[in-house]
Design a protein around this motif. Structure first.
Motif, PDB file in Angstrom:
ATOM      1  N   HIS A  38     -40.293  -5.746 -49.766  1.00  0.00           N
ATOM      2  CA  HIS A  38     -41.184  -6.476 -48.861  1.00  0.00           C
ATOM      3  C   HIS A  38     -41.169  -5.808 -47.500  1.00  0.00           C
ATOM      4  CE1 HIS A  38     -40.075  -9.335 -51.996  1.00  0.00           C
ATOM      5  NE2 HIS A  38     -41.253  -9.885 -51.796  1.00  0.00           N
ATOM      6  N   HIS A  39     -42.253  -5.182 -47.150  1.00  0.00           N
ATOM      7  CA  HIS A  39     -42.301  -4.482 -45.870  1.00  0.00           C
ATOM      8  C   HIS A  39     -42.876  -5.379 -44.797  1.00  0.00           C
ATOM      9  CE1 HIS A  39     -42.175  -0.463 -48.260  1.00  0.00           C
ATOM     10  NE2 HIS A  39     -41.081  -1.156 -48.327  1.00  0.00           N
ATOM     11  N   THR A  40     -42.411  -6.608 -44.803  1.00  0.00           N
ATOM     12  CA  THR A  40     -42.954  -7.627 -43.896  1.00  0.00           C
ATOM     13  C   THR A  40     -42.059  -7.841 -42.685  1.00  0.00           C
ATOM     14  OG1 THR A  40     -41.840  -9.246 -45.280  1.00  0.00           O
ATOM     15  CG2 THR A  40     -44.175  -8.855 -45.699  1.00  0.00           C
ATOM     16  N   HIS A  41     -40.974  -7.039 -42.575  1.00  0.00           N
ATOM     17  CA  HIS A  41     -40.047  -7.189 -41.455  1.00  0.00           C
ATOM     18  C   HIS A  41     -39.536  -8.613 -41.349  1.00  0.00           C
ATOM     19  CE1 HIS A  41     -43.151  -4.120 -40.567  1.00  0.00           C
ATOM     20  NE2 HIS A  41     -42.106  -3.358 -40.356  1.00  0.00           N
ATOM     21  N   PRO A  42     -38.933  -9.117 -42.398  1.00  0.00           N
ATOM     22  CA  PRO A  42     -38.494 -10.508 -42.409  1.00  0.00           C
ATOM     23  C   PRO A  42     -37.304 -10.743 -41.478  1.00  0.00           C
ATOM     24  CG  PRO A  42     -37.665  -9.380 -44.340  1.00  0.00           C
ATOM     25  CD  PRO A  42     -38.585  -8.424 -43.647  1.00  0.00           C
ATOM     26  N   ASP A  68     -36.290 -15.893 -43.478  1.00  0.00           N
ATOM     27  CA  ASP A  68     -37.251 -15.452 -44.490  1.00  0.00           C
ATOM     28  C   ASP A  68     -36.508 -14.973 -45.729  1.00  0.00           C
ATOM     29  OD1 ASP A  68     -39.353 -15.900 -42.712  1.00  0.00           O
ATOM     30  OD2 ASP A  68     -39.336 -13.832 -41.985  1.00  0.00           O
ATOM     31  N   HIS A  84     -35.329  -9.088 -36.721  1.00  0.00           N
ATOM     32  CA  HIS A  84     -36.070  -8.786 -37.941  1.00  0.00           C
ATOM     33  C   HIS A  84     -35.476  -7.520 -38.546  1.00  0.00           C
ATOM     34  CE1 HIS A  84     -39.532 -11.631 -37.351  1.00  0.00           C
ATOM     35  NE2 HIS A  84     -38.996 -11.645 -36.152  1.00  0.00           N
ATOM     36  N   ASP A 119     -35.699  -4.128 -41.423  1.00  0.00           N
ATOM     37  CA  ASP A 119     -36.618  -3.158 -42.006  1.00  0.00           C
ATOM     38  C   ASP A 119     -35.805  -2.148 -42.807  1.00  0.00           C
ATOM     39  OD1 ASP A 119     -38.571  -1.329 -42.597  1.00  0.00           O
ATOM     40  OD2 ASP A 119     -39.351  -1.177 -40.551  1.00  0.00           O
ATOM     41  N   HIS A 173     -43.165  -0.042 -34.078  1.00  0.00           N
ATOM     42  CA  HIS A 173     -43.555  -1.386 -34.500  1.00  0.00           C
ATOM     43  C   HIS A 173     -44.418  -2.039 -33.439  1.00  0.00           C
ATOM     44  CE1 HIS A 173     -39.971  -0.693 -37.057  1.00  0.00           C
ATOM     45  NE2 HIS A 173     -40.748  -1.273 -37.947  1.00  0.00           N
ATOM     46  N   THR A 210     -46.860 -11.478 -36.211  1.00  0.00           N
ATOM     47  CA  THR A 210     -46.804 -10.477 -37.273  1.00  0.00           C
ATOM     48  C   THR A 210     -46.317  -9.156 -36.706  1.00  0.00           C
ATOM     49  OG1 THR A 210     -48.680 -11.521 -38.359  1.00  0.00           O
ATOM     50  CG2 THR A 210     -48.173  -9.255 -39.010  1.00  0.00           C
ATOM     51  N   ILE A 232     -46.258  -5.107 -37.315  1.00  0.00           N
ATOM     52  CA  ILE A 232     -47.022  -4.088 -38.030  1.00  0.00           C
ATOM     53  C   ILE A 232     -46.389  -2.720 -37.800  1.00  0.00           C
ATOM     54  CG2 ILE A 232     -49.291  -2.992 -38.227  1.00  0.00           C
ATOM     55  CD1 ILE A 232     -50.476  -5.631 -37.091  1.00  0.00           C
TER      56      ILE A 232
END
Lengths: 139, 139
Positions: free
Chosen positions: B28-32, B36, B77, B79, B87, B95, B97
């Motif tokens: 998951h590249h959503t930077h949780p 999360d 977060h 990564d 980022h 969000t 990105i």
DNA sequence: AACAAGTTTGTAACGATTACAATCACTCGC
DNA sequence: GCGAGTGATTGTAATCGTTACAAACTTGTT
């Protein structure tokens, strides 16, 4: 530009507390945190509250007069120099050092999608400062 | 490279919890943030503790397998992509990105004193993402 | 002097993270 | 196989930076 002039220029009412906080930041390029500022000003402003320091720094950041650094995971640090430059934090002694940047290179470096509206940019380096690096090598 | 291989490569013992956390980050590249990850894994690992997630992420960061982002003042977060990239965080929807970087430009950009030992570099942008920018313009 | 608007103050609450002690899992020598 | 020892996990409690909030205070205006 004095602190009072900066406040006026961005439409922030110049209370003594606000002037004191901004003055301190403009005279000390040590990237202090809230407690540093509070401890430094408290002798001269005995009624100053930590909350006021927090509020003022938020206000000044929103006004673009200072920048809030999130380089230190422990707490926020503040910088009255809002011109483009990077920061280096020593992971041993926690000192934050200014790093000059070649302005032109930023555009060349990041491929920012055109539809994004960038409001602020922060470049952080982490590592050992010269003194701590030296100390580590001789240990 | 699988999560298990990454752990082995850096000498971290591969417990089920650690594999699960790293696996999640790699997929998951959503930077949780911690919550999360915890929320995502808890159904499959009912005994998982938030503390373990914290401990694991610290360990993985120290091992260089993941990076901890301090772009969001609210919480950290994470990564699993540790190759050079910047980022962008949207101040409206939060969000994060990924922004590709032209590698060569970094050296050209920062004037780092030779005696400093840089261990990690983070470039953060703040602003409005395309969706939120659009929304703001129509409001 | 009375008022309104905005500022400051102090305390209390909040929330992310860490400390800690107890429990658990796994390995290794017997 | 079996128990000791090492390290991992868990849950709770504590910590600490920051924010919320309400009361007191300032300042400018009528």
């Amino acid at each position: 530009m004095t602190a009072i002039e900066s406040l006026a220029a961005c439409g922030v009412k110049a209370s003594p507390q606000r002037v004191a906080v901004l003055d301190y930041l403009m005279e000390h390029h040590t990237h202090p945190n809230v407690d540093d500022i509070y401890a430094a000003l408290h002798p001269d402003y005995p009624t100053l509250s930590r909350t006021t320091v927090y509020n003022t720094l938020r206000l000044l950041t929103e006004s673009g007069v200072v920048q809030t650094l999130s380089i230190d995971e422990r707490n926020a640090h503040y910088d009255a120099d809002v011109t483009l430059h990077a920061h280096f934090i020593c992971t041993a002694c926690r000192t934050i050092i200014d790093i000059p940047l070649r302005e032109a290179a930023l555009d060349a470096m990041a491929e920012l999608p055109r539809e994004m509206q960038v409001e602020s940019t922060q470049l952080y380096f982490r590592g050992l400062c010269p003194a701590c690096k030296c100390r580590a090598e001789h240990a």
